[in-house]
Design an enzyme around this catalytic site. Structure first.
Site, short mmCIF file in Angstrom:
data_model
loop_
_atom_site.label_atom_id
_atom_site.label_comp_id
_atom_site.label_asym_id
_atom_site.label_seq_id
_atom_site.Cartn_x
_atom_site.Cartn_y
_atom_site.Cartn_z
N TYR A 159 0.99 -1.28 0.12
CA TYR A 159 -0.06 0.07 0.05
C TYR A 159 0.92 1.08 -0.06
CZ TYR A 159 -3.30 -3.17 1.55
OH TYR A 159 -4.27 -4.61 1.81
N TYR A 197 -14.59 -5.99 3.34
CA TYR A 197 -13.15 -5.88 2.69
C TYR A 197 -12.67 -7.57 3.32
CZ TYR A 197 -8.07 -6.37 2.59
OH TYR A 197 -6.68 -6.74 1.95
N ASP A 224 -16.65 -13.88 7.46
CA ASP A 224 -15.19 -13.80 7.25
C ASP A 224 -14.74 -13.24 8.67
OD1 ASP A 224 -12.48 -12.69 7.18
OD2 ASP A 224 -12.99 -11.81 4.99
N LYS A 259 -5.18 -13.83 10.67
CA LYS A 259 -4.82 -12.62 11.61
C LYS A 259 -4.17 -13.28 12.77
CE LYS A 259 -5.46 -8.75 9.04
NZ LYS A 259 -6.78 -8.53 8.13
C1 LIG Z 1 -7.00 -8.90 6.59
C2 LIG Z 1 -8.09 -9.54 6.22
C3 LIG Z 1 -8.38 -10.25 4.94
C4 LIG Z 1 -7.16 -10.67 4.20
O1 LIG Z 1 -5.95 -11.40 4.85
P1 LIG Z 1 -4.81 -11.42 4.23
O2 LIG Z 1 -3.94 -12.25 5.25
O3 LIG Z 1 -4.15 -9.92 4.29
O4 LIG Z 1 -4.61 -11.83 2.98
C5 LIG Z 1 -9.52 -10.87 4.43
N1 LIG Z 1 -10.44 -10.24 5.43
C6 LIG Z 1 -10.63 -9.51 6.36
C7 LIG Z 1 -11.98 -9.38 7.18
C8 LIG Z 1 -9.34 -9.12 6.50
O5 LIG Z 1 -9.45 -8.39 7.96
#
Ligand SMILES: *Cc1c(COP(=O)(O)O)cnc(C)c1O
Length: 434
Positions: A29, A157, A251, A280
């Protein structure tokens, strides 16, 4: 062309290795012509990042929301070290190993309902791609044709790969720039209240025949600007998906593992998605690992005498033992240490200490959920100035879009969190004068 690398205002004399190689790492970014403030870090411990010149920063971001237990937690470090000495990696195509199989079983035990079948990958984006692929094939395996579109929400996202960009908010996912490259799916507003439910229900009814799944972030849309919605919204979406026979992908890559105050955000709405993604904080910020977990009925749609109905997916490092060992150790910590109580304490403190920001000129909203504190402003004006001032204050805070936010490690002590919120309020007051 401007000179490269540009002078770094907060780190005027970087070490030789950084000067020599600045342009060789294409940073995330970042406009590389002006990439201003790349800090040479040499050590992390607890909630602190040590820079090469000895300065320390309190991490208000947890390294993109990963370091829930603080950095270098001895329990995770020991588990990874032990695994490293024994077997750092082995392919999962043909071999089983305890870290991955134990982790999958433990996830089945703590995830809601019958989310029992886990596929391993190394990044959040890929875990969402896998969820999307599973959803599409779920319908194909049952002979339903044409169900390959996804419904996603404004502000959402789900990653940076081409497939996931298509289910991000159009601005975030840069749909205009990539028009014609990424597939067009169905975008709508996240439903709130009875009116929202009626509209969303009608939307799904119209499109169900072409839809594989609805994709959403529960309770908080993170990278889209830390936008909150109530647990009721999850119940509405679950109900509408049931009514129109559409799969629901939740997600929890950002929200999972205590960030919103419960182990998973879904717990607050008491719903069970058909597929869930995690990453994460899964390994506590130690190793790259992500999971895609499906419910029994989804998994069973792939069981067949026909080999063509199997899920044809297999990342090289799937189920990497080091990463799985880190994740198992991170899960131990949720059992052995009072993480959720810590999240509740952080929530109370953030609510108290960020509240005065509401009176600052240009501030639109102050909101807190679990260990997420957000100050929304009308316009950040100069993001680089803000970042610089935070570094000068000894804290690591990374404003984006129209928010200044903090998502500290869940282990942060009261005094360190106060240092963080004090810095935020002080910088915010200066910002309002600009
Ligand atoms: C960070 C994130 C992703 C993408 O994960 P990466 O490990 O960066 O590919 C997908 N969904 C959500 C909700 C996120 O916060």
């Amino acid at each position: 062309m401007a000179s490269f690398p540009p002078i770094n205002p907060v780190y005027p004399s970087p070490p030789e290795w950084l000067q020599e190689s600045a342009s060789h790492v294409w940073l995330p970014y970042a406009q590389m012509q002006t990439v201003p403030m790349t800090l040479p870090a040499v050590k992390t411990e607890g909630v602190r990042i040590t820079l090469e010149d000895g300065r320390e920063l309190i991490d208000g971001v947890s390294s993109w929301w990963t370091a829930a237990h603080g950095y270098n937690h001895p329990h995770i470090r020991d588990a990874v070290t032990k695994q490293l000495e024994q077997m750092p990696h082995i392919m999962l195509g043909g071999f089983a190993h305890e870290p991955a199989f134990r982790l999958a079983k433990r996830l089945a035990d703590i995830l809601p309902g019958d989310l029992n079948h886990t596929f391993f990958s190394e990044s959040g984006s890929v875990s969402v791609e896998i969820a999307m692929k599973i959803a599409v094939q779920y319908w194909i395996n049952q002979g339903a044709r044409g169900r390959h579109h996804f419904v996603s929400f404004r502000g959402g996202y789900h990653g940076d790969t081409l497939g996931t960009m298509a289910v991000c908010d159009p601005d975030e996912g840069m749909h205009t720039l990539f028009k014609g490259v990424i597939p067009e799916h169905l975008l709508t507003d996240i439903p709130r209240g009875a009116e929202g439910e009626a509209a969303f229900d009608q939307f799904l009814k119209t499109h169900a025949h072409e839809v594989a799944a609805v994709v959403m972030e529960p309770l908080v849309q993170g990278a889209g600007g830390m936008i909150f919605h109530p647990p009721e919204t999850l119940q509405i979406i679950r109900r509408c998906c049931d009514r129109h026979n559409v799969l629901l992908i939740v997600d929890e890559i950002f929200t999972g593992f205590g960030r919103t105050g419960t182990l998973f955000a879904c717990h607050q709405a008491d719903i069970v998605p058909d597929i869930m993604t995690l990453s994460k904080a899964l390994t506590g910020g130690t190793m790259a690992l992500a999971t895609t977990t499906a419910r029994a009925h989804v998994f069973e749609a792939f069981l067949s005498d026909d080999p063509g109905k199997a899920l044809m997916h297999g990342p090289t490092y799937t189920g990497n033992p080091l990463a799985c060992a880190a994740a198992n150790a991170a899960l131990d910590l949720f059992e052995k240490e009072p993480r959720l109580e810590q999240a509740a304490r952080i929530e109370a403190q953030l609510k108290r200490e960020l509240e005065p920001a509401r009176a600052v000129k240009g501030v639109q909203d102050v909101r807190v959920l679990g260990a997420i504190g957000v100050i929304e402003v009308d316009d950040l004006k100069d993001t680089e100035w803000l970042k610089r001032r935070f570094i000068e204050e000894g804290v690591w805070v990374r404003p984006f879009a129209n928010i200044i936010y903090t998502t500290p490690p869940l282990v942060i002590e009261e005094a360190d969190l106060r240092t963080l919120t004090d810095a935020v309020l002080r910088v915010l007051a200066e910002w309002a004068q600009k």
